[in-house]
Design an enzyme around this catalytic site. Sequence first.
Site, PDB file in Angstrom:
ATOM      1  N   HIS A 134       0.800  -1.211   0.000  1.00  0.00           N
ATOM      2  CA  HIS A 134       0.000   0.000   0.000  1.00  0.00           C
ATOM      3  C   HIS A 134       0.840   1.273   0.000  1.00  0.00           C
ATOM      4  O   HIS A 134       1.958   1.279   0.488  1.00  0.00           O
ATOM      5  CB  HIS A 134      -0.887   0.054   1.257  1.00  0.00           C
ATOM      6  CG  HIS A 134      -1.752  -1.143   1.441  1.00  0.00           C
ATOM      7  ND1 HIS A 134      -2.010  -1.671   2.682  1.00  0.00           N
ATOM      8  CD2 HIS A 134      -2.434  -1.908   0.561  1.00  0.00           C
ATOM      9  CE1 HIS A 134      -2.817  -2.718   2.563  1.00  0.00           C
ATOM     10  NE2 HIS A 134      -3.073  -2.888   1.278  1.00  0.00           N
ATOM     11  N   LYS A 141       6.171   6.066   7.342  1.00  0.00           N
ATOM     12  CA  LYS A 141       5.688   5.199   8.418  1.00  0.00           C
ATOM     13  C   LYS A 141       6.861   4.709   9.245  1.00  0.00           C
ATOM     14  O   LYS A 141       7.927   4.402   8.702  1.00  0.00           O
ATOM     15  CB  LYS A 141       4.953   3.987   7.856  1.00  0.00           C
ATOM     16  CG  LYS A 141       3.685   4.319   7.094  1.00  0.00           C
ATOM     17  CD  LYS A 141       3.074   3.076   6.486  1.00  0.00           C
ATOM     18  CE  LYS A 141       1.844   3.431   5.668  1.00  0.00           C
ATOM     19  NZ  LYS A 141       1.318   2.268   4.952  1.00  0.00           N
ATOM     20  N   TYR A 144       1.892   1.324  13.775  1.00  0.00           N
ATOM     21  CA  TYR A 144       2.641   2.218  12.923  1.00  0.00           C
ATOM     22  C   TYR A 144       2.250   3.659  13.126  1.00  0.00           C
ATOM     23  O   TYR A 144       1.104   3.997  13.345  1.00  0.00           O
ATOM     24  CB  TYR A 144       2.568   1.829  11.448  1.00  0.00           C
ATOM     25  CG  TYR A 144       1.240   1.435  10.882  1.00  0.00           C
ATOM     26  CD1 TYR A 144       0.582   2.242   9.966  1.00  0.00           C
ATOM     27  CD2 TYR A 144       0.657   0.214  11.221  1.00  0.00           C
ATOM     28  CE1 TYR A 144      -0.624   1.862   9.414  1.00  0.00           C
ATOM     29  CE2 TYR A 144      -0.548  -0.170  10.661  1.00  0.00           C
ATOM     30  CZ  TYR A 144      -1.186   0.664   9.768  1.00  0.00           C
ATOM     31  OH  TYR A 144      -2.376   0.288   9.228  1.00  0.00           O
ATOM     32  N   ASP A 177      -6.636  -6.127  -1.822  1.00  0.00           N
ATOM     33  CA  ASP A 177      -5.244  -6.488  -2.066  1.00  0.00           C
ATOM     34  C   ASP A 177      -5.073  -7.566  -3.138  1.00  0.00           C
ATOM     35  O   ASP A 177      -3.962  -7.806  -3.598  1.00  0.00           O
ATOM     36  CB  ASP A 177      -4.569  -6.930  -0.763  1.00  0.00           C
ATOM     37  CG  ASP A 177      -4.276  -5.754   0.162  1.00  0.00           C
ATOM     38  OD1 ASP A 177      -4.362  -4.597  -0.291  1.00  0.00           O
ATOM     39  OD2 ASP A 177      -3.973  -6.001   1.344  1.00  0.00           O
TER      40      ASP A 177
END
Length: 190
Positions: free
Chosen positions: A61, A71, A131, A169
């Site tokens: 992603h 991130k 995250y 996904d």
Amino acid sequence: MEIIKTDIEGVVVVKPTVFEDERGYFYESYSKRLFDKLVRTVNFVQDNQSKSSYGVLRGLHYQKWPFCQSKLVRVIEGTVLDVAVDIRKDSPTYGKSVAVELSAENRKMLFIPRGFAHGFSVLSETAVFQYKCDEFYHPESEGGVAWDDPQLNIDWRLPADKIILSEKDKHHPLLSELHTPFDYNIDLYQ
């Protein structure tokens, strides 16, 4: 805090200093002062957490400009294989990836800069994944790359018949079909 460089500039493993004794342990999982000094200045604005079972694969992603994200990821329970893929047009490492095992035991973290696709596979019975992001989630800005793209050749360390994907996904484009929104020659932090 120890910073371990990877084969892709900007993607680093962060290893915290852990203080342990008979009572347990303590460590700073994040210090803006140290992070800005040792890695880069990033203004994290959102923390996320997910729990997944063995075989779950999330990714690959990213968020498109102007909502792209850095991130800083870590695992607080279980073990994952965490992957960052360079998708910056004209980058000398375009299409290359870094894969790092993150676990509650090794306490390593991975910093994924803007301009990268990100994903992870769960290698333990369950995993709790955290995250920090430097941009808020914008669903209209979502993008992805196929997790099983043969050009990327990522070993997710899972048997193919055990991989669990979201419907979304299952349908990301191959890298060769991607119209990347990122350019290596443009500073994504300006």
